[in-house]
Write a protein that holds these residues in place. Structure first.
Motif, short mmCIF file in Angstrom:
data_model
loop_
_atom_site.label_atom_id
_atom_site.label_comp_id
_atom_site.label_asym_id
_atom_site.label_seq_id
_atom_site.Cartn_x
_atom_site.Cartn_y
_atom_site.Cartn_z
N PRO A 33 0.83 -1.34 0.09
CA PRO A 33 -0.13 0.04 0.17
C PRO A 33 1.01 0.62 -0.51
O PRO A 33 1.86 1.07 0.37
CB PRO A 33 -0.41 0.25 1.29
CG PRO A 33 -0.19 -0.80 1.75
CD PRO A 33 0.69 -2.00 1.17
N THR A 34 0.14 2.40 -0.56
CA THR A 34 1.43 3.83 -0.94
C THR A 34 1.00 4.64 0.86
O THR A 34 -0.37 4.58 1.42
CB THR A 34 0.30 4.12 -1.65
OG1 THR A 34 0.27 3.82 -2.51
CG2 THR A 34 0.86 6.16 -1.70
N LYS A 35 2.03 4.95 1.39
CA LYS A 35 1.88 5.72 2.32
C LYS A 35 3.08 6.66 2.47
O LYS A 35 4.54 5.92 1.69
CB LYS A 35 2.48 4.73 3.69
CG LYS A 35 2.98 5.03 4.83
CD LYS A 35 3.09 4.32 6.22
CE LYS A 35 2.29 4.67 8.05
NZ LYS A 35 1.32 5.87 8.07
N SER A 36 3.15 7.77 2.70
CA SER A 36 4.34 9.06 2.37
C SER A 36 5.37 8.88 3.63
O SER A 36 4.71 8.21 4.59
CB SER A 36 3.25 9.91 2.74
OG SER A 36 4.02 11.27 2.29
N GLN A 37 6.23 9.18 3.05
CA GLN A 37 7.47 8.45 4.16
C GLN A 37 8.06 9.80 3.88
O GLN A 37 9.21 9.46 3.82
CB GLN A 37 8.47 7.15 3.43
CG GLN A 37 7.18 6.17 3.56
CD GLN A 37 7.91 5.39 2.89
OE1 GLN A 37 9.24 4.45 3.03
NE2 GLN A 37 7.17 3.90 2.38
N ASN A 38 7.96 11.52 3.84
CA ASN A 38 8.72 12.37 3.78
C ASN A 38 9.04 12.51 4.88
O ASN A 38 10.24 13.31 5.05
CB ASN A 38 8.45 13.78 3.15
CG ASN A 38 6.33 13.50 3.36
OD1 ASN A 38 6.12 12.90 4.40
ND2 ASN A 38 6.37 14.28 2.89
N ASP A 39 8.68 12.43 5.93
CA ASP A 39 8.92 12.68 7.22
C ASP A 39 9.72 11.61 8.26
O ASP A 39 10.11 12.15 9.11
CB ASP A 39 7.72 12.82 8.60
CG ASP A 39 7.17 11.00 8.36
OD1 ASP A 39 6.94 10.13 7.43
OD2 ASP A 39 6.52 11.48 9.73
N LEU A 40 10.32 10.46 7.52
CA LEU A 40 11.04 9.95 7.89
C LEU A 40 12.61 9.95 7.65
O LEU A 40 12.83 10.99 6.03
CB LEU A 40 10.61 8.00 7.71
CG LEU A 40 8.94 8.23 7.81
CD1 LEU A 40 9.33 6.15 7.17
CD2 LEU A 40 9.61 7.76 9.27
N PRO A 41 12.98 9.81 8.62
CA PRO A 41 14.94 9.98 7.91
C PRO A 41 15.41 9.23 7.11
O PRO A 41 14.63 7.68 6.37
CB PRO A 41 15.92 9.56 9.75
CG PRO A 41 14.95 9.15 10.07
CD PRO A 41 13.70 9.36 9.63
N ASN A 42 16.32 9.22 6.77
CA ASN A 42 16.61 8.46 5.33
C ASN A 42 18.63 8.01 5.67
O ASN A 42 18.80 8.76 5.30
CB ASN A 42 16.52 8.80 3.59
CG ASN A 42 17.36 7.62 2.86
OD1 ASN A 42 18.00 6.27 3.10
ND2 ASN A 42 17.04 8.37 1.12
N PHE A 43 18.72 7.14 6.30
CA PHE A 43 20.03 6.92 6.60
C PHE A 43 20.63 5.67 6.03
O PHE A 43 22.00 6.15 5.60
CB PHE A 43 19.64 6.06 8.08
CG PHE A 43 19.78 6.53 8.66
CD1 PHE A 43 20.13 8.14 9.23
CD2 PHE A 43 18.39 6.18 10.13
CE1 PHE A 43 19.51 9.07 10.55
CE2 PHE A 43 17.79 6.94 10.29
CZ PHE A 43 18.25 8.38 11.01
N SER B 40 8.14 10.96 -0.71
CA SER B 40 7.23 12.03 -0.98
C SER B 40 6.34 10.92 -1.66
O SER B 40 6.95 9.98 -2.05
CB SER B 40 6.28 12.74 -1.55
OG SER B 40 7.81 13.26 -2.91
N ILE B 41 4.75 11.18 -1.79
CA ILE B 41 4.53 10.39 -2.77
C ILE B 41 4.79 11.03 -4.15
O ILE B 41 4.06 12.15 -4.61
CB ILE B 41 2.91 10.35 -2.60
CG1 ILE B 41 3.18 10.46 -1.49
CG2 ILE B 41 2.67 9.49 -4.11
CD1 ILE B 41 3.74 8.59 -0.87
N GLY B 42 4.96 10.25 -5.46
CA GLY B 42 4.60 10.59 -6.79
C GLY B 42 3.39 10.30 -7.29
O GLY B 42 3.05 9.23 -7.64
N ARG B 43 2.56 11.04 -8.44
CA ARG B 43 1.56 10.32 -9.06
C ARG B 43 1.54 10.26 -10.67
O ARG B 43 1.57 12.04 -11.51
CB ARG B 43 0.37 11.17 -9.08
CG ARG B 43 -0.01 10.12 -7.05
CD ARG B 43 -1.60 11.00 -7.04
NE ARG B 43 -2.18 10.46 -6.01
CZ ARG B 43 -1.49 10.65 -4.54
NH1 ARG B 43 -0.64 12.11 -3.89
NH2 ARG B 43 -2.45 10.26 -3.36
#
Length: 797
Positions: free
Chosen positions: A537-547, A615-618
């Motif tokens: 499923p689609t879930k925005s993850q722009n609030d999560l860091p990227n390590f 972020s979510i891209g469409r």
């Protein structure tokens, strides 16, 4: 009782002095009986002496050698008396024998002395029982265990073990290694000490003296296991090229401390001379210390320590240059430590530590390939535990990791997060057709200039496998749960975040086979269609860091992966179906794969996707780009390697690489490769951003015989967009037709940065079964020329 001697010490004296691997005792046997027999018909034997002043020769010193032109000294056939003598029994057979028991025995005319496996042939033999001495001459030949020793005269005292021989020649073979030598004189001092005077030896074919080692004397002490050569020189083509006043070596094939062959190289840094010294500290511990002179830079000291124990092993390496005339850096060094240890049956661990003094170290001292490998130098320690748990396999690891990141030429670097620590565990068990998997991981990410955090990942899953001989169906369900505890950093407050996503996939495939005849050969051809459905499923993850996440390149294999991102910080959205088909050509007898080709595409059932920034891209899309590949042999001589990525939306080729190789036989290779990328990452700029541009590279490489024994090698790697060669290599390799020596000269020019390049010249001389002089270009040629073969492997003497 008559006592006769064992000739074994002489053979060993010569054999071990020339580094033979054989070892045996050198004893004097006391025999209960000596058997003598005169032939019925006495014959007069002519005895010819070579003379002690005759120059002894191993053969022709011509470097251009062919086996049919060799003229080795003729070796007499072994002569036996007939039946083997009983063990520890000496038999003497001759045309004429006379003497007095207890005083002396004289045998003349085709004399044969046999004892155990030793056979001595000579025109005459004199045994002095009063002095307990045996003399054979004017010529003699001794056969023992595949070795042949011949000369003018041999005298040996059975009591003291002292003796001498004149104009001695040795030919021996042991474990596939051949030795031949000639000496003016051999002195035997006791049963375990020997001295060869004015000696020459090599490991070539009979009559081939293209090179040899010449020494004023070689002394061997069996008790200490050490041999010493004085005033020794390597003579190549009749010309002395290396000299040492003194050298020692092991007699029993074991390792021994001492100087190794120096290495000479030249290039952008001028002439480099390495003089390694080897320390045999213990059977499981050794070290090498290598002082060097780099003419354009200064002096350098290198070293290596290796250790091996039943439960642990490792290597320590390093280099240090106190002052560098070509650099602003002084005290330049490289240090490397690798350690592996088994603490208990189920517990193991290790260390991998790398450190250099400055950012320019690898650009200054290593080749183009190393530059891409050594940007982030690994420094890591870990413990691993593996065992059976609840009927399944359990594995866990705890590790700490922190990189040394080197800046580029413009001074920019992007240091990864340090892992302090990471704990990982996995458990899997098969229950019927199902495989249950549990995965968990806890990581502390630490950084000096970025926000640090703790991350916990839990990922349980179950996969079923339903299959038969012609197909399979493999459904899989799982859940990925990720939790973050972010620390306060500057103006960024501490906070807790989480993400939980269910994941489902269904992998299915079939295999069809048929016999196929192509180009006059029989093959087994397969057709393997495959469908892979994936749902996340689609879930925005722009609030999560990227390590540690990055996007994987789009490829055929990527069609069948659940997550398009590496690492655990990003999980793509998916409701897609991948459709692909591949075909393979197999050898119908051995099953070996000859050729594999495939094509595939992914069909999207929704337009949502999670981008790398979270972020979510469409995008309006219903299918992905095409990917195709073909790898394998078109014929016995022609190989094809190609990968293609076609962008359907832009209707253009996004990436492709094509390689064609013609190799009719070992040592004959023509290779043509072309690589294209529409928007490739070229290099990192000083602002921390990568420059993207078109990539067009053509790569031509070859290895081809210019004559029977002379081979040319070359590579030209050219970047069309910037109109600049990236790498150029050219050289020649030669191997003597008799296999006694080979040599190579290779020039190498390559870029090390946007505006920098280096040159290198490799010269290497290989002496068969002995050593090599210079720096071998093999690794550079193996990487530069696909299908490259060493000349030694192409031509078998």
């Amino acid at each position: 009782m008559v006592r006769l001697f064992s000739l074994k010490p002489l053979v060993l004296a010569l054999g071990v002095a020339f580094s033979a691997a054989a070892a045996a005792q050198s004893d004097v046997s006391v025999l209960p009986e000596t058997e003598t027999a005169a032939r019925p018909e006495a014959a007069e034997t002519a005895v010819g002496s070579k003379g002690s002043d005759t120059e002894l020769s191993l053969g022709s010193t011509c470097l251009v050698c062919e086996p049919e032109n060799l003229k080795p000294e003729a070796q007499p056939e072994i002569r036996r008396s007939g039946e083997d003598a009983p063990p520890e029994h000496t038999r003497i057979t001759a045309d004429h024998i006379e003497g007095q028991t207890g005083v002396e025995v004289k045998a003349q005319g085709d004399v044969i002395v046999e004892r155990n496996q030793d056979i001595l042939n000579a025109p005459q033999v004199h045994y002095n029982q009063a002095e307990n001495t045996v003399t054979a001459g004017d010529t003699f030949t001794l056969y023992q265990n595949g070795s042949t020793v011949s000369g003018d005269i041999i005298t040996y005292n059975l009591d003291t073990g002292n003796g001498t021989t004149q104009n001695v020649r040795l030919e021996a073979e042991h474990e596939g290694r051949r030795l031949q030598s000639v000496s003016k004189q051999a002195e035997i001092s006791g049963h375990n000490r020997y001295k060869l005077i004015h000696t020459k030896f090599n490991t070539c074919a009979p009559g081939d003296a293209a090179w040899y080692i010449r020494a004023e004397s070689v002394e061997a002490d069996q008790e200490s296991g050490i041999g010493v050569a004085k005033h020794a020189a390597l003579v190549f083509g009749g010309v002395p090229v290396l000299y040492t006043p003194w050298a020692d070596f092991p007699l029993n094939g074991n390792r021994k401390s001492g100087l190794l062959v120096p290495t000479i190289a030249t290039g952008s840094d001028g002439l480099t001379l390495d003089v390694p010294y080897y320390f045999n500290l213990a059977p499981n511990l050794d070290a090498t210390l290598t002082p060097s002179i780099v003419s354009a830079r200064g002096v350098r000291l290198g070293g290596e320590l290796r250790y091996l124990q039943p439960k642990y092993s490792g290597e320590v390496e390093g280099n240090w240059m106190p002052s560098d005339k070509r650099s602003e850096h002084d005290n330049r060094y490289r240090f490397k430590w690798q350690h592996r240890q088994q603490f208990a049956p189920h517990l193991s661990g290790g260390v991998d530590f790398n450190q250099v003094s400055d950012n320019d170290y690898y650009r200054d001292f290593y080749n183009r390939t190393n530059l891409t490998d050594y940007v982030n130098l690994n420094r890591q320690a870990w413990l691993g535990y593996n065992n059976t748990l609840w009927g399944g396999r359990f594995g866990s690891t705890v590790s700490v990791q922190k990189y040394q990141t080197l800046a580029n030429e413009l001074g920019y670097k992007d240091e990864p997060y340090a892992i302090l620590p990471r704990l990982s565990g996995s458990w899997h068990k098969n229950i019927g057709n199902a495989e249950v998997n549990l995965f968990g991981q806890f990581t502390h990410f630490s950084h000096d200039s970025k926000q640090s955090a703790y991350r916990t990942v839990l990922h349980p899953s179950i996969k079923w496998d339903f299959h038969n001989q012609w197909g399979y169906l493999r459904p899989k369900i799982g859940v990925n749960a990720t939790y973050y505890d972010l620390k306060r950093f500057g103006d960024q407050p501490s906070r807790n975040l989480s993400r939980t996503l269910p994941m489902f996939s269904l992998d299915s495939g079939m295999t069809f086979e048929r016999n196929k005849r192509l180009f006059g050969s029989e093959y087994l051809q397969t057709l393997e269609p495959r469908l892979f459905y994936n749902y996340i499923p689609t879930k925005s993850q722009n609030d999560l860091p990227n390590f540690d996440s990055s996007e994987n390149s789009f490829s055929y294999d990527q069609l069948f992966r659940e997550n398009l991102y590496s690492g655990s910080d990003r999980i793509n959205a998916a409701n897609s179906l991948s459709a692909a088909v591949q075909s393979r050509l197999l050898n119908p007898i051995t099953g070996a794969e000859i050729l594999r080709a495939g094509i595939g595409q992914k069909f999207y059932l929704k337009n949502d996707n999670v981008l790398l920034d979270g972020s979510i891209g469409r995008n309006e899309r219903n299918s992905s780009d095409w990917v195709a590949f073909a790898h394998g042999n078109l014929t016995d001589s022609v190989r094809l390697d190609t990968d293609i990525h076609y962008n359907r939306n832009q209707r253009r080729l996004e990436q492709y690489a094509v390689g064609l190789r013609y190799r009719p036989e070992a040592g004959k290779v023509l290779s043509l490769r072309y690589k294209y990328g529409h928007n490739e990452r070229i290099y990192l700029q000083d602002n921390g951003r990568y420059l993207y541009d078109k990539l067009k590279q053509i790569d031509v490489a070859a290895q081809w015989p210019l004559s029977k024994n002379l081979y040319a090698v070359a590579r030209y790697n050219y970047e069309i967009t910037v109109k600049k060669p990236l790498e150029m290599l050219a050289g020649v390799e030669y191997k003597s037709g008799c296999g006694c020596w080979s040599a190579s000269v290779v020039g190498h020019r390559y870029v090390t940065g946007e505006n920098s390049r280096k040159n290198a010249v490799f010269f290497n001389l290989q002496l068969k079964d002995l050593s090599s002089i210079g720096k071998s270009p093999f690794e550079q040629l193996r990487l530069a020329v696909p299908g490259y073969s060493k000349p030694n492997e192409v031509m078998k003497p």
